[in-house]
Design a protein around this motif. Structure first.
Motif, PDB file in Angstrom:
ATOM      1  N   HIS A 106      -3.612  12.225  28.353  1.00  0.00           N
ATOM      2  CA  HIS A 106      -3.726  13.532  28.923  1.00  0.00           C
ATOM      3  C   HIS A 106      -3.383  14.523  27.666  1.00  0.00           C
ATOM      4  CE1 HIS A 106      -2.233  17.225  31.185  1.00  0.00           C
ATOM      5  NE2 HIS A 106      -3.436  16.896  31.769  1.00  0.00           N
ATOM      6  N   GLU A 107      -4.318  15.688  27.719  1.00  0.00           N
ATOM      7  CA  GLU A 107      -4.253  16.912  26.749  1.00  0.00           C
ATOM      8  C   GLU A 107      -3.394  17.897  27.621  1.00  0.00           C
ATOM      9  OE1 GLU A 107      -7.056  18.196  23.539  1.00  0.00           O
ATOM     10  OE2 GLU A 107      -7.401  19.277  25.349  1.00  0.00           O
ATOM     11  N   THR A 108      -2.284  18.258  27.454  1.00  0.00           N
ATOM     12  CA  THR A 108      -1.575  19.203  28.110  1.00  0.00           C
ATOM     13  C   THR A 108      -1.529  20.576  27.698  1.00  0.00           C
ATOM     14  OG1 THR A 108       0.010  17.183  28.531  1.00  0.00           O
ATOM     15  CG2 THR A 108       0.997  19.608  29.352  1.00  0.00           C
ATOM     16  N   TYR A 168      -5.902   7.462  19.148  1.00  0.00           N
ATOM     17  CA  TYR A 168      -5.681   8.907  19.797  1.00  0.00           C
ATOM     18  C   TYR A 168      -6.748   9.961  19.513  1.00  0.00           C
ATOM     19  CZ  TYR A 168      -4.023  10.763  15.299  1.00  0.00           C
ATOM     20  OH  TYR A 168      -3.948  11.285  13.962  1.00  0.00           O
ATOM     21  N   ASP A 169      -6.831  10.892  20.279  1.00  0.00           N
ATOM     22  CA  ASP A 169      -7.730  12.025  20.373  1.00  0.00           C
ATOM     23  C   ASP A 169      -7.358  12.921  19.140  1.00  0.00           C
ATOM     24  OD1 ASP A 169      -9.759  14.039  22.426  1.00  0.00           O
ATOM     25  OD2 ASP A 169      -8.465  14.992  20.910  1.00  0.00           O
ATOM     26  N   LEU A 170      -8.588  13.517  18.086  1.00  0.00           N
ATOM     27  CA  LEU A 170      -8.182  14.385  17.154  1.00  0.00           C
ATOM     28  C   LEU A 170      -7.313  15.455  17.234  1.00  0.00           C
ATOM     29  CD1 LEU A 170     -11.191  15.601  14.820  1.00  0.00           C
ATOM     30  CD2 LEU A 170      -9.986  17.191  16.300  1.00  0.00           C
ATOM     31  N   HIS A 171      -7.144  15.816  18.584  1.00  0.00           N
ATOM     32  CA  HIS A 171      -6.342  17.081  18.938  1.00  0.00           C
ATOM     33  C   HIS A 171      -5.103  16.574  19.184  1.00  0.00           C
ATOM     34  CE1 HIS A 171     -10.308  18.676  19.791  1.00  0.00           C
ATOM     35  NE2 HIS A 171      -9.870  19.785  19.073  1.00  0.00           N
ATOM     36  N   ALA A 172      -4.383  15.589  18.620  1.00  0.00           N
ATOM     37  CA  ALA A 172      -3.013  15.278  18.901  1.00  0.00           C
ATOM     38  C   ALA A 172      -2.045  15.983  18.156  1.00  0.00           C
ATOM     39  CB  ALA A 172      -3.007  13.752  18.575  1.00  0.00           C
ATOM     40  N   SER A 219     -21.294  11.748  24.325  1.00  0.00           N
ATOM     41  CA  SER A 219     -20.656  13.106  24.927  1.00  0.00           C
ATOM     42  C   SER A 219     -19.330  13.261  24.709  1.00  0.00           C
ATOM     43  CB  SER A 219     -21.105  13.390  26.338  1.00  0.00           C
ATOM     44  OG  SER A 219     -20.403  14.165  26.759  1.00  0.00           O
ATOM     45  N   HIS A 220     -18.819  14.214  24.569  1.00  0.00           N
ATOM     46  CA  HIS A 220     -17.443  14.475  24.454  1.00  0.00           C
ATOM     47  C   HIS A 220     -16.792  14.067  25.716  1.00  0.00           C
ATOM     48  CE1 HIS A 220     -14.294  17.106  21.990  1.00  0.00           C
ATOM     49  NE2 HIS A 220     -13.837  17.421  23.367  1.00  0.00           N
ATOM     50  N   LEU A 221     -17.296  14.185  26.701  1.00  0.00           N
ATOM     51  CA  LEU A 221     -17.049  14.035  28.164  1.00  0.00           C
ATOM     52  C   LEU A 221     -16.645  12.440  28.082  1.00  0.00           C
ATOM     53  CD1 LEU A 221     -16.227  15.602  30.654  1.00  0.00           C
ATOM     54  CD2 LEU A 221     -18.799  15.333  31.131  1.00  0.00           C
ATOM     55  N   PRO A 267     -17.152  18.087  18.187  1.00  0.00           N
ATOM     56  CA  PRO A 267     -17.403  17.212  19.477  1.00  0.00           C
ATOM     57  C   PRO A 267     -16.807  15.679  19.276  1.00  0.00           C
ATOM     58  CG  PRO A 267     -18.935  18.851  19.429  1.00  0.00           C
ATOM     59  CD  PRO A 267     -18.492  18.790  18.331  1.00  0.00           C
ATOM     60  N   HIS A 268     -16.147  15.059  20.186  1.00  0.00           N
ATOM     61  CA  HIS A 268     -15.774  13.855  19.933  1.00  0.00           C
ATOM     62  C   HIS A 268     -16.857  12.846  20.388  1.00  0.00           C
ATOM     63  CE1 HIS A 268     -12.019  15.479  19.653  1.00  0.00           C
ATOM     64  NE2 HIS A 268     -11.547  15.663  20.918  1.00  0.00           N
ATOM     65  N   SER A 269     -17.927  12.561  19.499  1.00  0.00           N
ATOM     66  CA  SER A 269     -18.991  11.620  19.587  1.00  0.00           C
ATOM     67  C   SER A 269     -18.352  10.072  19.369  1.00  0.00           C
ATOM     68  CB  SER A 269     -20.395  12.054  18.942  1.00  0.00           C
ATOM     69  OG  SER A 269     -19.746  12.486  17.552  1.00  0.00           O
ATOM     70  N   LEU A 304      -4.409   6.523  23.895  1.00  0.00           N
ATOM     71  CA  LEU A 304      -3.481   7.744  24.084  1.00  0.00           C
ATOM     72  C   LEU A 304      -4.420   8.835  23.647  1.00  0.00           C
ATOM     73  CD1 LEU A 304      -0.627   6.263  21.833  1.00  0.00           C
ATOM     74  CD2 LEU A 304      -0.733   6.176  24.368  1.00  0.00           C
ATOM     75  N   HIS A 305      -3.897   9.833  24.293  1.00  0.00           N
ATOM     76  CA  HIS A 305      -4.423  11.384  23.829  1.00  0.00           C
ATOM     77  C   HIS A 305      -3.613  11.726  22.490  1.00  0.00           C
ATOM     78  CE1 HIS A 305      -5.189  15.521  23.250  1.00  0.00           C
ATOM     79  NE2 HIS A 305      -6.262  15.112  23.642  1.00  0.00           N
ATOM     80  N   GLY A 306      -2.289  11.757  22.821  1.00  0.00           N
ATOM     81  CA  GLY A 306      -1.587  12.312  21.650  1.00  0.00           C
ATOM     82  C   GLY A 306      -1.036  13.747  21.588  1.00  0.00           C
TER      83      GLY A 306
HETATM   84 ZN   LIG Z   1      -9.937  16.504  21.806  1.00  0.00          ZN
END
Ligand SMILES: [Zn+2]
Length: 489
Positions: free
Chosen positions: A15-17, A138-142, A392-394, A162-164, A103-105
């Motif tokens: 989860h990205e909060t 983990y996601d780059l936006h952690a 897709s990023h999705l 975008p997270h391809s 994880l997202h981070g």
């Molecule tokens: Zn992200």
């Protein structure tokens, strides 16, 4: 000791909060897969799908635990973390050989600002968990914390926004775990936090600063045998913690001095690039209308509304750019609003009926409020669509399919409005085409994102305009009431 078929405990908490949106995120907002249900993701486009496929090929014996994922949204309720942790021991065995976490981070809960750090700490306290290799993706936006780096052996970041490459990153982390299990070498994570906090539109990897930082990260990886991976974490600005911001980590067996030298290079490049003018400049609503009316282009104008960035946790019903389309009497334009109330109101109407609705403006106190509008009902659907783009990023959250919930398409003058019941980030054109709308044939479309939409919209856009409107994902970080993150003034 090397097990030929290592037992790997697999769990996901993603989860990205966004700590500045009104609605909290509860247990009901999470998609939860338990045990065998997780194995159904094998081979799909999600990070979990990637690691499970790798595990099968590598001959791991997977112990599937539990996978919690939700779209980015408000502060997570403490009950979610406790529910997750109550389920973890069910699949746990003191004999496991390793742990792998998706994880997202950038997850925060009401009483736990560093959820991932806390969860990793708890893994270390499980019977047999103290010394087992713990790896993850983990996601780059952690927003990476010291606790995460202390308790994990290796965490690997996505490299593209975008997270391809979410799935690919998960596979990379899994292959490093395989290397650890086969060689017996234990890597560690060396962290460098910076004082930089970047808004999402500065974190695209096609442009600098991220492009140059990722290139330097790859150079450092290939120059040093003992460096297994170099992570560039761009951070998530709307998560209000002491760890919020850009950071770097080195995964490997290099010495502290070697790691520090590499981290120095990364940090100084980031500081240099921070000073350059951002490539994306936002314009005012008035300037956007003037451009649409007085300087038409041949093809689609994409109107980007970063303040209502759904992928960043915003409600997706802000009326800023919608009002611009209406006020400018723009023809052949489209906007998507997440508005379950209006969809429900339309459920008893026949196609072709004219209905007065209060559209959007319900999800954030920063919005001026709903827009009363007379519309014609064009169609309704169950809102299901298959992703057209598996990279897709999705896909990092959804895998191969997405559910927008019950949907309706309505029209007012020259404006088509897609109404959804579930917030749908604009990262895949299947969202529109499944509803019979072809964005490339429009004059203008509103996109509630910062940069992650570009993978699908760049190829069909004649021009792209980023417009400043009020909303929780504002680019003006100083306007948000931060309590923990240190925003430069
Ligand atoms: Zn992200």
């Amino acid at each position: 000791m090397l097990a030929s078929s290592p037992q790997v405990f697999v769990a996901g908490l993603f989860h990205e909060t966004h700590d500045f949106v009104d609605a909290p995120t509860g247990l009901g907002d999470f998609e939860i897969r338990r045990g065998e249900e997780m194995l159904a993701c094998v081979g799909d486009s999600s990070p979990l799908g990637g690691v499970l496929e790798f595990a099968r090929e590598a001959g791991w014996q997977v112990l599937p635990s539990v996978d919690y994922r939700a779209m980015p949204s408000g502060t997570v309720g403490d009950e979610v973390i406790e529910a997750f942790w109550t389920e973890v021991p069910d699949a746990w065995s003191p004999d496991i050989d390793a742990v792998y976490l998706v994880l997202h981070g950038a997850m925060t809960a009401s009483s736990t600002p560093d959820v991932e750090g806390e969860i990793l700490r708890r893994f270390r306290e499980l019977p047999g968990g103290g010394d087992v290799p713990i790896f993850g993706v983990y996601d780059l936006h952690a927003n990476i914390s010291p606790a995460m780096c202390e308790h994990a052996d290796a965490l690997v970041a996505y490299r593209e926004n975008p997270h391809s490459d979410a799935r690919e990153a998960a596979v990379r982390a899994a292959s490093l775990l395989d290397r650890c299990l086969k060689s017996g070498e234990r890597p560690s994570l060396s962290l460098r936090r910076t004082s930089l906090i970047w808004i999402p539109s500065r974190t695209g990897t096609v442009t600098d600063p991220m492009n140059a930082l990722e290139r330097l990260a790859r150079e450092l990886e290939s120059a040093h045998e003992k460096i297994w991976a170099v992570n560039v974490a761009a951070g998530f600005a709307y998560s209000d913690t002491v760890d919020t911001g850009v950071s770097f980590q080195i995964v490997g067996t290099a010495t502290d001095a070697e790691n520090a030298a590499a981290l120095d290079e990364l940090e100084s490049l980031a500081i240099t690039l921070d000073a350059i003018e951002p490539e994306i400049a936002e314009i005012s609503p008035d300037d956007a209308i003037a451009l649409l009316r007085d300087h038409p282009v041949d093809g689609l104008t994409v109107l980007v509304e970063p303040s209502d960035n759904i992928g960043g946790g915003a409600p997706g019903d802000m009326t800023g750019l919608f009002r611009i389309l209406l006020g400018g009497e723009i023809e052949n334009a489209a906007v998507c609003l997440n508005d379950p109330e209006s969809v429900a109101q339309l459920s008893n109407h026949a196609i072709g009926d004219r209905v007065t609705l209060s559209l959007g403006g319900k999800g954030s106190r920063l919005d001026p409020g709903p827009v009363p509008l007379d519309v014609e009902l064009l169609s309704r659907s169950d809102g299901h669509f298959a992703l057209e783009d598996p990279k897709s990023h999705l896909a990092s959250v959804a895998g191969d399919r997405f559910e927008m919930g019950p949907c309706a398409v309505v029209r007012h003058a020259g404006i088509i409005i897609l109404l959804t019941s579930t917030r749908t980030p604009p990262f895949d054109l299947g969202q529109w085409r499944s509803q019979g709308i072809h964005p490339e044939t429009l004059t203008a479309i509103v996109v509630k994102a910062a940069v992650a939409h570009r993978r699908v919209y760049d190829p069909i856009a004649a021009r792209m305009l980023w417009v400043t409107t009020p909303g929780p994902c504002t680019s003006d970080l100083k306007s948000l009431p931060f309590r923990h993150a240190k925003i430069a003034t």
